[in-house]
Design an enzyme around this catalytic site. Structure first.
Site, PDB file in Angstrom:
ATOM      1  N   ASP A  71      24.966  40.114  56.055  1.00 27.08           N
ATOM      2  CA  ASP A  71      26.406  40.371  55.922  1.00 27.08           C
ATOM      3  C   ASP A  71      26.835  41.180  57.136  1.00 27.08           C
ATOM      4  OD1 ASP A  71      29.059  40.898  54.931  1.00 27.08           O
ATOM      5  OD2 ASP A  71      28.273  40.628  52.908  1.00 27.08           O
ATOM      6  N   GLN A 118      37.244  45.271  42.805  1.00 25.03           N
ATOM      7  CA  GLN A 118      37.622  44.630  41.550  1.00 25.03           C
ATOM      8  C   GLN A 118      36.542  43.660  41.074  1.00 25.03           C
ATOM      9  OE1 GLN A 118      38.606  41.305  42.495  1.00 25.03           O
ATOM     10  NE2 GLN A 118      39.815  40.473  40.813  1.00 25.03           N
ATOM     11  N   ARG A 119      35.630  43.251  41.976  1.00 23.57           N
ATOM     12  CA  ARG A 119      34.632  42.250  41.608  1.00 23.57           C
ATOM     13  C   ARG A 119      33.268  42.463  42.272  1.00 23.57           C
ATOM     14  NH1 ARG A 119      37.935  40.951  45.439  1.00 23.57           N
ATOM     15  NH2 ARG A 119      37.279  39.851  47.307  1.00 23.57           N
ATOM     16  N   CYS A 159      39.996  34.160  48.568  1.00 27.86           N
ATOM     17  CA  CYS A 159      40.260  35.110  47.491  1.00 27.86           C
ATOM     18  C   CYS A 159      41.456  35.986  47.821  1.00 27.86           C
ATOM     19  CB  CYS A 159      39.030  35.982  47.244  1.00 27.86           C
ATOM     20  SG  CYS A 159      37.644  35.089  46.496  1.00 27.86           S
ATOM     21  N   ASN A 190      37.880  44.838  47.452  1.00 35.29           N
ATOM     22  CA  ASN A 190      36.609  44.234  47.034  1.00 35.29           C
ATOM     23  C   ASN A 190      36.138  44.767  45.684  1.00 35.29           C
ATOM     24  OD1 ASN A 190      35.310  44.573  50.428  1.00 35.29           O
ATOM     25  ND2 ASN A 190      36.535  42.925  49.556  1.00 35.29           N
ATOM     26  N   CYS A 243      55.838  37.108  54.294  1.00 37.17           N
ATOM     27  CA  CYS A 243      54.906  36.822  53.191  1.00 37.17           C
ATOM     28  C   CYS A 243      53.975  38.027  53.072  1.00 37.17           C
ATOM     29  CB  CYS A 243      54.132  35.524  53.446  1.00 37.17           C
ATOM     30  SG  CYS A 243      53.059  35.565  54.901  1.00 37.17           S
TER      31      CYS A 243
END
Length: 475
Positions: free
Chosen positions: A156, A166-167, A282, A164, A433
């Site tokens: 990585d 949250q999961r 994501c 990140n 946006c």
């Protein structure tokens, strides 16, 4: 009428519908009827009149390519599934004897007849590479380390971000800003100091993949983009390594084991990637926090089965998981004799440029469209002035609940072409946006249809919240 099940990635083209009943007596006729009902979906499924190769159609659990293709007959009760691509024993040696501490630590394994002392020694001798330490990599590496896999490689090159957490359960709030690989290794070592961690803090590329992969028995792919996914597949095929694959998107997950020696590889199922931008990341599309935990744990289970040589690995099978419906579906996969890397006459004999293959370079150019821009601080000053510009928000409806400016207009980017008549061409428009990418595309379109005074907010509302109005949340 036959029913077509629509995956999440394509529901934006079917008005959010997850299933559509259409008429037809063959698969081709039902897809034609679907395309007539939802014209924008046709380009996602077909190219030059042929079904796109990154899209698979299943009748029951069989791919139509193993049946009669688009001529496969269907009945009133037939259920068809559209499955687009979504971002064995392993020959493991037996390790030396377990220590007294290891016997106690793994005792619940040792008393299982499918594992026993010999199986635990195989786990200790095994070398597994986890590609990624994020959503999937967190539960994957956690359970492999806990199970006693002797050598665990981590690759990585990202850093921990608050979004990140949250999961990505290997990382904590105190790790924000730190390299993920360092954060992950600390947690894994604290949990099981017996595991030999091999850290590869680098981007995985065509130049280093073969050299990194060659020392491992099994590669577990937890990546989140198509370029790396094809790279992992091809490197595994060239080296003869099994590839334990998983992917996630919003509420859906996929799982399989690609082992070209005994079954299909990833390219057999998905010969080409989807067009850039079809499947959001994501960051743009979101993901249910618990989903990678479920799918990553299943991925770890497949790795352990391969090491132990037990059970029925997911070779030649694709598992689909839908968290909203709490349903698992299993589909059959078959080796493609014309596959360019593992088929009878392969044309790929070395790693290629996967960013170019997946259109990433073209997408990067598209993401950096040259349009007129306005910085957050410039916009703030203009909004406070005597002639403020009109604001056009092109985000999705649910994003407005998180943060917004004082909009005059809100039109999701996918509807701009259909609703352009609602906008006055003479207006001074600033489009925004989340990050400036979708809005740049909207500005480019508006300029091409005649708008002269239209600009893009650099960095989107997130950068505006960071430098111009810190009361706004960042997401």
């Amino acid at each position: 009428m036959p029913t077509l099940l629509i995956p999440t990635a394509l529901r934006g083209f079917t008005d959010g519908q997850s299933s559509v009943a259409v008429s037809g007596t063959t698969v081709g006729q039902t897809l034609d009827a679907l395309s007539i009902a939802f014209p924008k979906l046709q380009a996602q499924l077909f190219k030059d009149g042929k079904l796109r190769s990154f899209v698979n159609i299943f009748v029951g659990d069989e791919d139509i390519r193993s049946l009669q293709g688009l001529d496969t007959a269907v009945t009133e009760s037939t259920e068809l599934m559209i499955v687009p691509s979504i971002a064995g024993g392993a020959g493991v040696a037996v390790a030396e004897d377990l220590t007294t501490e290891e016997i106690y630590r793994y005792s619940r394994h040792l008393i299982m007849p499918e594992v026993t002392m010999e199986g635990q020694k195989k786990l200790k001798a095994a070398k597994v590479l986890c590609v990624g330490t994020g959503g999937l990599g967190s539960p994957l590496a956690t359970y492999l380390a806990a199970a006693g896999v002797g050598t665990l490689g981590l690759i990585d090159f990202d850093v921990v971000d608050l979004t990140n957490l949250q999961r990505q359960i290997l990382h904590h709030t105190s790790d924000v800003g730190r390299p993920k690989i360092v954060s992950a290794s600390e947690k894994l070592k604290a949990m099981n100091p017996n595991v030999n961690l091999q850290l590869h803090e680098t981007w995985l590329t065509s130049e280093n993949a073969l050299d990194i992969f060659k020392d491992y028995d099994i590669i577990a792919d937890g990546t989140d983009n198509f370029a790396t996914r094809f790279l992992v597949n091809d490197a595994c095929v060239l080296l003869g390594k099994p590839n334990v694959y998983a992917s996630i998107f919003r509420f859906e997950g996929q799982l399989s084991v690609f082992d070209a020696k005994r079954g299909p590889c990833y390219r057999c199922v998905y010969p080409e990637p989807p067009p850039p931008g079809l499947v959001p990341s994501c960051a743009e599309g979101g993901v249910l926090g618990v989903l990678p935990g479920i799918v990553g744990t299943l991925q770890a289970s497949e790795v352990i089965k391969l090491i132990l040589g037990i059970g029925k690995p997911m070779i030649g099978r694709l598992l689909l998981f839908d968290a909203l419906e709490m349903k698992f579906r299993e589909l059959k996969l078959r080796k493609d004799s014309t596959c360019p890397i593992c088929g009878e006459n392969p044309s790929i004999h070395e790693l290629i440029d996967y960013e170019e293959f997946c259109g990433v370079r073209g997408q990067e150019a598209e993401d950096n469209i040259a349009v007129p821009t306005v910085s957050p601080l410039e916009l703030k000053a203009e909004l406070a002035g005597p002639n403020p510009p009109l604001l056009l928000d092109v985000r999705e409806d649910q994003e407005l609940q998180i943060s917004k400016l004082n909009n005059e207009y809100h039109i999701p980017v996918g509807l701009i072409a259909d609703r352009v008549s609602e906008l006055a061409q003479s207006a001074d428009l600033v489009v925004y946006c989340r990050s400036g990418i979708r809005s740049a595309k909207a500005v480019d379109f508006l300029r091409r249809v005649g708008f002269k005074r239209v600009r893009n907010l650099t960095g989107g509302i997130n950068l505006y919240a960071e430098v111009a109005d810190t009361t706004l949340p960042i997401y």
